[in-house]
Design a protein around this motif. Sequence first.
Motif, PDB file in Angstrom:
ATOM      1  N   ILE A 146       0.875  -1.134   0.048  1.00 50.06           N
ATOM      2  CA  ILE A 146       0.129   0.000  -0.096  1.00 50.06           C
ATOM      3  C   ILE A 146       0.864   1.150   0.055  1.00 50.06           C
ATOM      4  O   ILE A 146       0.257   2.112  -0.452  1.00 50.06           O
ATOM      5  CB  ILE A 146      -1.078  -0.030   1.087  1.00 50.06           C
ATOM      6  N   VAL A 147       1.957   1.376   0.486  1.00 50.40           N
ATOM      7  CA  VAL A 147       2.880   2.260   0.421  1.00 50.40           C
ATOM      8  C   VAL A 147       3.495   2.372  -0.899  1.00 50.40           C
ATOM      9  O   VAL A 147       3.604   3.760  -1.460  1.00 50.40           O
ATOM     10  CB  VAL A 147       3.916   2.288   1.764  1.00 50.40           C
ATOM     11  N   VAL A 148       3.985   1.406  -1.262  1.00 51.62           N
ATOM     12  CA  VAL A 148       4.621   1.632  -2.478  1.00 51.62           C
ATOM     13  C   VAL A 148       4.098   1.882  -3.745  1.00 51.62           C
ATOM     14  O   VAL A 148       4.268   2.852  -4.666  1.00 51.62           O
ATOM     15  CB  VAL A 148       5.632   0.378  -2.935  1.00 51.62           C
ATOM     16  N   ILE A 149       2.637   1.342  -3.754  1.00 56.29           N
ATOM     17  CA  ILE A 149       1.966   1.515  -5.213  1.00 56.29           C
ATOM     18  C   ILE A 149       1.806   2.830  -5.597  1.00 56.29           C
ATOM     19  O   ILE A 149       1.991   3.323  -6.698  1.00 56.29           O
ATOM     20  CB  ILE A 149       0.740   0.631  -5.016  1.00 56.29           C
ATOM     21  N   PHE A 151       3.162   5.485  -5.153  1.00 56.03           N
ATOM     22  CA  PHE A 151       4.513   6.263  -5.347  1.00 56.03           C
ATOM     23  C   PHE A 151       4.923   5.672  -6.873  1.00 56.03           C
ATOM     24  O   PHE A 151       5.363   6.447  -7.697  1.00 56.03           O
ATOM     25  CB  PHE A 151       5.557   6.124  -4.331  1.00 56.03           C
TER      26      PHE A 151
END
Lengths: 404, 414
Positions: A146-149, A151
């Motif tokens: 959820i954090v990477v997607i 960005f």
Amino acid sequence: MRKVRNGYLIAAIIGCFWAFTIAVIIAVLMSFSTGESFRPSFLVSFLQGIATGLTTLFYRNKPILSVGLAVISIIFCSLGFGSILIDETVSFSTQAFASVLFAIFTAWPLIIILNSLSPGDVDKHDFEDAVIKFLTGFGYIFFTTIVVIPFYVMLMTSLKNQQELLQNPLDFSIDLSKGMNLFRSYFELFGQFGFGSYLWTSFYVSVITVVITLAFSIPGAYAVARLRFKGRTAFGRSVLVIYMVPMIVLALPIYIAFSMTGLRNTVTGIVMIYPVTTIPVALYMLQGYFRGLPYEVEEAGLMDGLSRRAVIWKITLPLALPAIASVSLYVFMIAWNEFLLAFMLLDDPSKFTLTRGVSSLNSSEVPRQHLMAGAVIATLPIMVIFLSLERFMTNGLTAGSVKG
Amino acid sequence: MTPSVPPTGNGPLGKREARLAWLLLFPTIISVSIVVLLPLIAIFWISFKPIGLEDLRPPETVVREQLLGRPSADGDVATIRYRLRNSSQKKPVEDVTLSDTLPDGLVIVSLDERCVLNGLVFVCTLGDFEGGQRETVEVTVTVGRIFLDSSINLSDTPAVVTGTSENILTNSEFTLENFVRFFNGQEFWSVLFATLFYTIVGTIGAVVVGLFAALLLNNDFKGKGLIRGLYLFPYVAPVIAVAFSWVTLLDPFSGSLNALLVQMRVVESPINFFGQRPLALIMVTIFEIWRYFPLSFLFILARMQSIDTDMYEAADIDGASPFQKFWYLSLPMLLGILSVLFLLRFIWTFNKFDDIFLLTGGSAGTRTLTVNVYEQAFAISNIGAGAAVAVVIFGFLLAFSIFFLKFISREEGL
């Protein structure tokens, strides 16, 4: 409850959940990196997971089990019902690759997760151990995804062109043959949209904000932390309350006042207003730090004949240097990311800060990839600073982050 | 001999210390009162005013000057026409006068009857202008060679108009209508519901998700710093960047998430995440949780790492299972920080404006109180109504703060 703690049952349940999670993740990853149409098969991944989970109870050699599952997956896949389904258009090697990934990331971690279990009944500790390991693994995957997607999407969209975006929104593969053309959006932003000047404005506005904030808040924080005077507690509290007054409430009168005095649409106005929004938080953070410093050193200085100002300058400040670094970074971040005031007070493109510039790209006339490139330009500097000075930044966030 | 007692009251040293303290605090107090307290007073004042965006500029008379008759030779007769207009459609401007100095080479032949010639300057007394009223004043002149030869324009000597008008901001007209309209309006309940849902669910969500992330990172392993840094990204990145990436990601036409969901056969057709009624509110709340869980996890992690490990060792010897250790040891130790966090985040989420404004602009049932301030003041151009909403927000905030300060002084002894 005893029946629940049957080793077979737990291994099967955890196995199927884990396998399904991995199948979904691999399908998403493969879709995002190749643009082909991948999707997980609920049934097959469930069954493979259960089988793997049960096998681990008896046999725990990681490489061999992984290879075994990989072979089975490829065979399943070639028969047309793999754990990760794809359209016929995708080549067999890609399918096989996905299957192998699935097998390794299912079998290997499952052996670790189910390490404590044994066939038959297991005790409470081993059961909870397995559940916690499963949740930990799941948690890392979940949070990282959820954090990477967002960005990742931001970065990749900025490297595409309109046509590619509409054709297949899932295709985030980079066509390296385009060479420098990949960065076309960036060139256009810096060339035609004046992002160079926005970047510079944002930078110096933030730096000035930091300087003014420190100049005001260091003496104030010292007074609140060290000196005795009537109304000290009340002052400390009102700082906290003022800090919580929402900006939107103040923005309206500020807008009116600035319109009347002609400060609207000037960088001077922005520079006047930003530090005041950050002084309370900086003061609150710094007084906490100052309180933590040993007072004895300062007293010794006073005994030796230094004046109060000299004590602050020669003893307290050098000791509080890491804290001041943290506060500066935090204030810099607030000023750099500030959007509302810049949005309300600046209309003239030649005076935009970066956030205001990015928000001006949000119109139907400007293509999406430009907006995303603008977002990347706004994010990148703060990320670089953050990652290189992570320790200070984390300290600053922890101390001051009553603020949103 | 009298028993020794500590000195009471303020000695000269104490007074000097207090003086120094106020001196050091002086710049902060001044700047903060100018930028925070003054606007607060202003917003209370404005909220009782029937004022719109266009009233910010007080009504005035504007004038346009024109030379008619195309004079080309010495001695030609021309007319200078002054067109005056009240800039406001509603408010009057009183005691309007017009005065102008004519450039060299123009000699006045006849003047409008309302005007008096006074040397080179003429002054016209035009009386009161109603809202939107227009007037024309004409002056007939003969044109001399000097004027024709020189490149002087009429606009080089601009006509001066004076007049007095009432400034709505400073007059004594007050009304409660802004508040009445806000509380009676149909949208009041939907705004209140959106605010409460967003604040409560968003806050609890961010704290709980943060707690999980903290539990995850409470183990030591290689690359922990990296993961911790990564998980802070949503909070550290500019809101404008992450909000627009979410909008791009969730776009119903070209968004990747919708494409993914359709491809995985989870949904039949793309979902309009930020455009449907209950879903938009849920999505902005999820965004809030996503963006602010890093903050709570940072706080909770810091607290977790300061918990004494002896306790856990004792629990291990007593045979406590991992869940029991969490439930009976960690959670009670974290309760203090969790509640402080909850209250702070509650207040900040309540105050949040940027996120919703950038994601949905307050449409599809996501208009919270803060977004409503902007909507009223700038979209509907009713500054008074916007200020009224701001006053309501401030009232809520004050109540929260009092509660919070009572609580935090118990928790942290501040």
